[in-house]
Design a protein around this motif. Structure first.
Motif, PDB file in Angstrom:
ATOM      1  N   LEU A 127       0.826  -1.207   0.000  1.00 53.72           N
ATOM      2  CA  LEU A 127       0.000   0.000   0.000  1.00 53.72           C
ATOM      3  C   LEU A 127       0.862   1.259   0.000  1.00 53.72           C
ATOM      4  O   LEU A 127       0.551   2.236  -0.683  1.00 53.72           O
ATOM      5  CB  LEU A 127      -0.926  -0.011   1.220  1.00 53.72           C
ATOM      6  CG  LEU A 127      -2.071  -1.023   1.198  1.00 53.72           C
ATOM      7  CD1 LEU A 127      -2.759  -1.091   2.549  1.00 53.72           C
ATOM      8  CD2 LEU A 127      -3.070  -0.683   0.105  1.00 53.72           C
ATOM      9  N   LYS A 128       1.959   1.213   0.766  1.00 54.02           N
ATOM     10  CA  LYS A 128       2.857   2.371   0.818  1.00 54.02           C
ATOM     11  C   LYS A 128       3.480   2.635  -0.544  1.00 54.02           C
ATOM     12  O   LYS A 128       3.604   3.783  -0.983  1.00 54.02           O
ATOM     13  CB  LYS A 128       3.945   2.128   1.866  1.00 54.02           C
ATOM     14  CG  LYS A 128       4.857   3.332   2.079  1.00 54.02           C
ATOM     15  CD  LYS A 128       5.879   3.058   3.176  1.00 54.02           C
ATOM     16  CE  LYS A 128       6.787   4.269   3.392  1.00 54.02           C
ATOM     17  NZ  LYS A 128       7.779   4.004   4.461  1.00 54.02           N
ATOM     18  N   GLU A 129       3.870   1.553  -1.229  1.00 54.31           N
ATOM     19  CA  GLU A 129       4.462   1.707  -2.558  1.00 54.31           C
ATOM     20  C   GLU A 129       3.445   2.278  -3.538  1.00 54.31           C
ATOM     21  O   GLU A 129       3.766   3.159  -4.345  1.00 54.31           O
ATOM     22  CB  GLU A 129       4.964   0.348  -3.061  1.00 54.31           C
ATOM     23  CG  GLU A 129       5.719   0.427  -4.376  1.00 54.31           C
ATOM     24  CD  GLU A 129       6.264  -0.920  -4.820  1.00 54.31           C
ATOM     25  OE1 GLU A 129       7.195  -0.937  -5.636  1.00 54.31           O
ATOM     26  OE2 GLU A 129       5.746  -1.957  -4.353  1.00 54.31           O
ATOM     27  N   ALA A 130       2.204   1.775  -3.456  1.00 53.87           N
ATOM     28  CA  ALA A 130       1.145   2.312  -4.321  1.00 53.87           C
ATOM     29  C   ALA A 130       0.927   3.785  -4.035  1.00 53.87           C
ATOM     30  O   ALA A 130       0.776   4.598  -4.962  1.00 53.87           O
ATOM     31  CB  ALA A 130      -0.153   1.526  -4.103  1.00 53.87           C
ATOM     32  N   ASN A 131       0.915   4.153  -2.747  1.00 54.44           N
ATOM     33  CA  ASN A 131       0.730   5.559  -2.382  1.00 54.44           C
ATOM     34  C   ASN A 131       1.861   6.418  -2.941  1.00 54.44           C
ATOM     35  O   ASN A 131       1.636   7.557  -3.376  1.00 54.44           O
ATOM     36  CB  ASN A 131       0.685   5.703  -0.864  1.00 54.44           C
ATOM     37  CG  ASN A 131      -0.598   5.152  -0.270  1.00 54.44           C
ATOM     38  OD1 ASN A 131      -1.593   4.976  -0.966  1.00 54.44           O
ATOM     39  ND2 ASN A 131      -0.577   4.854   1.017  1.00 54.44           N
TER      40      ASN A 131
END
Length: 403
Positions: A127-131
């Motif tokens: 999720l952090k990478e997507a963000n």
């Protein structure tokens, strides 16, 4: 064993796990069952993934929700004509990725509390990478559009992805919540809310046509041909095309219309826009020099008169359900198939709005009054005003040539 065989075996195990996790949940699925479904030994599964949670780790990391996201967003940032359309394309694509495995999403989210720390961390990293990718994307398009945001792109990206995931979970875990007509309705609300809260820009929220550099209206004979084709296609399609050319409303605004949003008598036929800033828009009975009935007897009133259903929506799809933005675009494509504009292109649905706006300005409506009817600011209307002046100048030159 070759690299291709190893890759094939690994993917077969992942596919089997996804199917079983979706069907019976992560907790209830054993590695033995996954190996049997993948037609491999359980030892092979352990060699590739270590254990069941290692397998889940791989599934999360390689989810289509996150795969190739960076490249996709780079393309969106450069290809989309507006920040609104870029955002909507991204949101729609992410929801479609989640919709490919609704049962798996239910299982992964619902049982996340039972996972070991490494799995929860993996989900968080994904999720952090997507963000991060989305934040870069937002920074690019907002700089290009010269928008001032109230929050940093990283926070905006996190909020957007959380809302998308929340909607998907709600859709996959509850029935008949009736908060939105459909996914398109949700996406329109999400993007409008996001732009309003993030940028405080009214013009981005009220119109699909933002920062129009060139107005490309349609000639009268093309408009009349489209309306003729729509009439042959059926009363619903005729009413739809009549609204597009007679009001200049966007497809999103049309999907939000209900029967009680119209005011109709012998002196006027109005539609009330209740989402966003409230306003009223007249339905023109004269379109490009031809009259299409009267205020009380026109393609829309005739369509509503034959309907026997109790739906509140103004327009319904072929399944007698409220029409969506995607369906409006599909009906348009079917009607204009084979037609060509003077530029050699198939007429685009946005050109109906261009045509209406230019025609209204040519008839003499002031920019201030046009701004009130459309909800657009004066700067947005400048390209339409310029195009209207061009056409009026041509008409005057032709008249002079006849004298």
């Amino acid at each position: 064993m070759s690299n291709s065989q190893i890759s094939s075996t690994r993917q077969r195990i992942i596919n089997a796990a996804i199917e079983l996790f979706a069907a019976q949940g992560v907790t209830e699925t054993t590695t033995k069952a996954v190996a049997k479904s993948a037609k491999v030994n359980e030892v092979t599964l352990f060699r590739h993934f270590g254990n069941k949670h290692g397998l889940l780790l791989a599934i999360i990391s390689e989810s289509p929700v996150f795969q190739e996201l960076s490249e996709y967003l780079k393309n969106q940032a450069t290809e989309s004509k507006s920040v609104r359309q870029a955002l909507k394309n991204y949101c729609e694509d992410r929801l479609q990725a989640l919709e490919r495995s609704p049962n798996l999403v239910r299982s992964v989210v619902g049982e996340a509390g039972n996972y070991p720390l490494e799995n929860r961390q993996a989900l968080g990293r994904s999720l952090k990478e997507a963000n991060h990718y989305v934040a870069e994307f937002l920074a690019i398009v907002m700089e290009r559009e010269q928008l001032q945001a109230h929050l940093a792109p990283q926070k905006l990206a996190s909020l957007l992805n959380i809302m998308l995931l929340g909607y998907a979970v709600m859709e996959f875990t509850s029935e008949f919540h009736e908060l939105w007509h459909d996914k398109d309705d949700f996406l329109e609300d999400l993007v409008s809310l996001f732009l309003m809260g993030a940028t405080n820009s009214k013009s981005l929220v009220t119109s699909e046509l933002v920062h129009v550099e060139k107005v490309v209206d349609l000639p009268a004979n093309t408009v009349q041909l489209i309306l003729q084709r729509a009439k042959k296609s059926g009363l619903r399609d005729y009413a739809l095309i009549y609204i597009l050319f007679g009001t200049g409303l966007s497809t999103a605004e049309i999907t939000n219309l209900e029967r009680n949003h119209q005011i109709c008598d012998t002196n006027q036929h109005l539609l009330q826009i209740v989402k966003g800033e409230f306003r009223q828009v007249p339905i023109n009975q004269w379109i490009m020099g031809k009259r299409y009935g009267s205020y009380t007897n026109n393609p829309l009133t005739r369509y509503l008169k034959i309907r026997k259903d109790k739906h509140s929506a103004l327009l319904l799809n072929n399944d007698a359900m409220p029409i969506s933005v995607t369906e409006i675009q599909e009906y348009w494509q079917k009607i204009v198939e084979g037609l060509s504009t003077p530029e050699g292109q198939q007429p685009a649905i946005e050109q109906a709005q261009h045509t209406w706006c230019v025609e209204m300005l040519m008839k003499g409506i002031s920019l201030e009054n046009m701004s009130l009817i459309t909800g657009w600011d004066l700067q947005e209307l400048e390209p339409y005003e310029h195009r209207a002046k061009e056409k009026l100048a041509l008409e005057q030159a032709i008249k002079l040539d006849k004298n």
